[in-house]
Motif scaffolding. Structure first.
Motif, PDB file in Angstrom:
ATOM      1  N   LEU A 331      -0.823  -5.669   7.732  1.00 65.61           N
ATOM      2  CA  LEU A 331      -0.266  -5.781   6.080  1.00 65.61           C
ATOM      3  C   LEU A 331       0.998  -5.794   7.149  1.00 65.61           C
ATOM      4  CD1 LEU A 331      -1.872  -2.947   4.537  1.00 65.61           C
ATOM      5  CD2 LEU A 331      -1.956  -5.588   4.376  1.00 65.61           C
ATOM      6  N   ILE A 332       2.441  -5.446   6.669  1.00 63.52           N
ATOM      7  CA  ILE A 332       3.577  -5.117   6.330  1.00 63.52           C
ATOM      8  C   ILE A 332       3.765  -3.759   6.308  1.00 63.52           C
ATOM      9  CG2 ILE A 332       5.950  -5.361   6.376  1.00 63.52           C
ATOM     10  CD1 ILE A 332       5.449  -8.163   5.888  1.00 63.52           C
ATOM     11  N   ALA A 334       6.965  -1.754   5.635  1.00 62.39           N
ATOM     12  CA  ALA A 334       7.983  -1.278   5.999  1.00 62.39           C
ATOM     13  C   ALA A 334       8.770  -0.183   5.007  1.00 62.39           C
ATOM     14  CB  ALA A 334       8.745  -2.241   4.753  1.00 62.39           C
ATOM     15  N   ALA A 339       9.804  -0.951   0.503  1.00 56.36           N
ATOM     16  CA  ALA A 339       8.784  -1.608  -0.567  1.00 56.36           C
ATOM     17  C   ALA A 339       9.618  -1.128  -2.084  1.00 56.36           C
ATOM     18  CB  ALA A 339       8.171  -0.794  -0.234  1.00 56.36           C
ATOM     19  N   TYR A 342      11.844  -4.292  -3.452  1.00 55.93           N
ATOM     20  CA  TYR A 342      10.838  -5.401  -3.318  1.00 55.93           C
ATOM     21  C   TYR A 342      10.160  -5.417  -4.852  1.00 55.93           C
ATOM     22  CZ  TYR A 342       7.740  -9.606  -2.380  1.00 55.93           C
ATOM     23  OH  TYR A 342       6.886 -10.145  -2.871  1.00 55.93           O
ATOM     24  N   LEU A 371      13.608  -9.806   6.557  1.00 54.87           N
ATOM     25  CA  LEU A 371      13.369  -8.596   6.978  1.00 54.87           C
ATOM     26  C   LEU A 371      14.241  -9.085   8.199  1.00 54.87           C
ATOM     27  CD1 LEU A 371       9.397  -7.829   7.468  1.00 54.87           C
ATOM     28  CD2 LEU A 371      11.086  -6.475   6.109  1.00 54.87           C
ATOM     29  N   ILE A 385       2.260 -11.958   0.462  1.00 50.40           N
ATOM     30  CA  ILE A 385       2.375 -10.872   0.407  1.00 50.40           C
ATOM     31  C   ILE A 385       1.638 -10.611  -1.423  1.00 50.40           C
ATOM     32  CG2 ILE A 385       3.564  -8.698  -1.412  1.00 50.40           C
ATOM     33  CD1 ILE A 385       6.146 -10.394   0.501  1.00 50.40           C
ATOM     34  N   MET A 399       2.498  -5.821   1.980  1.00 49.24           N
ATOM     35  CA  MET A 399       3.912  -5.250   2.464  1.00 49.24           C
ATOM     36  C   MET A 399       3.210  -3.743   1.355  1.00 49.24           C
ATOM     37  SD  MET A 399       6.965  -3.964   0.998  1.00 49.24           S
ATOM     38  CE  MET A 399       7.928  -4.995   0.649  1.00 49.24           C
ATOM     39  N   GLN A 400       3.121  -2.444   2.476  1.00 45.39           N
ATOM     40  CA  GLN A 400       3.141  -1.171   1.621  1.00 45.39           C
ATOM     41  C   GLN A 400       4.397  -0.703   2.788  1.00 45.39           C
ATOM     42  OE1 GLN A 400       1.350  -0.079  -0.381  1.00 45.39           O
ATOM     43  NE2 GLN A 400       0.273  -2.114  -0.744  1.00 45.39           N
ATOM     44  N   GLN A 407       8.366   0.904  11.349  1.00 48.78           N
ATOM     45  CA  GLN A 407       7.491   0.129  11.009  1.00 48.78           C
ATOM     46  C   GLN A 407       7.193  -0.129  11.383  1.00 48.78           C
ATOM     47  OE1 GLN A 407      11.382  -1.163   7.202  1.00 48.78           O
ATOM     48  NE2 GLN A 407      12.676  -0.844   9.637  1.00 48.78           N
ATOM     49  N   TYR A 409       5.047  -4.890  11.779  1.00 46.60           N
ATOM     50  CA  TYR A 409       5.086  -6.074  11.250  1.00 46.60           C
ATOM     51  C   TYR A 409       3.560  -6.817  11.188  1.00 46.60           C
ATOM     52  CZ  TYR A 409      10.353  -5.505   9.834  1.00 46.60           C
ATOM     53  OH  TYR A 409      11.010  -4.550   9.063  1.00 46.60           O
ATOM     54  N   PHE A 413       3.802 -10.523   8.621  1.00 48.79           N
ATOM     55  CA  PHE A 413       4.827 -11.731   8.903  1.00 48.79           C
ATOM     56  C   PHE A 413       5.086 -12.870   9.961  1.00 48.79           C
ATOM     57  CE2 PHE A 413       7.165 -11.378  12.866  1.00 48.79           C
ATOM     58  CZ  PHE A 413       8.544 -12.031  12.161  1.00 48.79           C
TER      59      PHE A 413
END
Length: 434
Positions: A331-332, A334, A339, A342, A371, A385, A399-400, A407, A409, A413
């Protein structure tokens, strides 16, 4: 991958590793894996949080248990989602074929082997030759240990796995007293003793490379019979061997490479690769941007303090915020501001504690996410995503929000970006996939 949990015992320094191929370029390809039975978003999030020692949000453990039960139920009734176009070999058979496939390119100085993403891009596995024995390993730019399932494990732990047997290698040498112990994000881990052997990765070869032989592994690794260990590609200061840390394969092989780099080409549902020794301009579009990496903690770490949603204006999340490029994370994670902003652009998206994070209707047309990578913006495709189905209507976001000041990635990513890791000047390069 991570701020790892290091447990150490006693060890002696290994003999100096010796790369034996000079000025080469070496490539490890990946192919799609159709043996796919669904993703578990809450478990992927939990793994990342534990890996980096981040706080676990309230309700996530319950969400993980619920998702596990639902995934088992789907498997039992023969339901599988999101099957993608792939090769005509499946599951363990595909990995076995990968382990036996090499290109006869020694004369040209280019090595080539296949690599298969397990569970449809959740984890990338590549065949590595150790002392003449081929094992499928997970390449991880967030950790620094090369450890393998070994013949010292019990039969119960090794059933279905390919194991490394030091007695079958003419080049193995035990490092008397050396041990390793490593813990990853989902609570998984391995521990054992250490030796050296010749390690060949698609033609890129190091003699006397530290190889960590597991004598104990966690149940999750036992159950994952496609995976026979990890090959860490972060900086050597994260290595867990005690009492003397050992160098990673990349650090040892760099003098033999045409360029001191490796690249990750992890495109979705298409053949990709890890390549050592060059940046292949055919793999990306436009100009590649290189940014400096902060190696203080041993990660491929850089500043990332801005973002944009779709075609919207660039916004600042947290000044000075840091991020890590990690091929071993899915996952990403962020900044919360990223988050929230988004998912505010996704109709009916909510941060659902019972689901373990942000979810949205599965039929949503997700916007792209921009990003900040060391001062330059990189795009993550909105379609990537949409990570995993939660129920009949809702999906879990790839992305969470990170609960810590860091962070991560991961592969979501990488699916949108071709990434180069330059060990010569500690920099990270990226550009959109070709």
């Amino acid at each position: 991958m991570k701020v790892l949990c290091f447990l150490g015992f006693i060890a002696l320094v290994a003999a100096s590793p010796a790369p034996i191929h000079k000025r080469g370029v070496y490539k490890v390809e990946r192919v799609p894996n159709p043996n796919y039975t669904g993703r578990n978003g809450p478990r992927a999030l939990l793994k990342t949080l534990r890996k980096y020692r981040m706080p676990i949000p309230d309700g996530l453990m319950d969400a993980v248990a619920k998702a596990d039960i639902e995934m088992i139920s789907r498997r039992q009734i023969g339901s599988s989602r999101v099957r993608r176009q792939a090769t005509n070999t499946t599951g363990a058979a595909a990995l076995a074929a990968a382990g036996n496939t090499t290109a006869g390119a020694a004369a040209t100085g280019v090595g080539l082997v296949t690599a298969t993403p397990e569970q449809n891009d959740v984890e990338y596995l590549s065949p590595v030759d150790i002392g003449g024995q081929t094992l499928n390993l997970d390449f991880d730019s967030g950790s620094s240990d090369l450890w393998v399932f070994s013949s010292q494990l019990s039969t119960a732990a090794t059933t279905g796995h390919t194991v490394y047997d030091p007695n079958k290698s003419q080049s193995f040498a035990l490092i008397q007293g050396a041990t390793f112990s490593i813990s990853y994000g989902d609570g998984s881990g391995a521990a054992g003793n250490v030796g050296t052997d010749t390690v060949n990765l698609g033609g890129a070869t190091v003699t006397k490379q530290a190889v960590e032989l597991a004598t104990a592994v966690s149940q999750s690794f036992v159950e994952d019979t496609n995976n026979n260990g990890l090959l860490g590609l972060a900086f050597s200061k994260l290595n867990t061997v005690k009492p003397a840390q050992q160098k990673t394969f990349f650090d040892n092989v760099m003098p033999s490479l045409a360029e001191p780099v490796f690249t990750a080409d992890l495109k979705k549902a298409a053949v990709g690769s890890y390549e050592f020794g060059r940046v292949d301009a055919a793999k990306f579009t436009g100009a590649m941007t290189f940014v400096p990496v902060n190696t203080t903690q041993g990660f491929w770490q850089f500043t990332s303090e801005k973002f944009a949603v779709g075609t919207g204006a660039v916004q600042t999340s947290v000044a000075g915020s840091q991020a890590i490029a990690d091929t071993g994370t899915t996952l990403i994670l962020a900044e919360p501001a990223v988050a929230r902003a988004y998912y505010a652009q996704v109709p009916n998206a909510v941060n659902d504690a019972q689901a373990g994070g942000f979810v949205f209707p599965c039929n949503s047309n997700l916007p792209d996410l921009m990003l900040d990578i060391g001062g330059t913006m990189a795009k993550v495709s909105g379609s990537d995503i949409n990570f995993a189905q939660v129920d009949a209507q809702n999906c879990f976001g790839g992305m969470q929000a990170t609960p810590a000041n860091l962070q991560i990635y991961g592969d979501i990513f990488f699916k949108s970006n071709f990434v180069a890791f330059n060990g010569g000047n500690s920099s990270l390069g990226f550009a959109p996939h070709a």
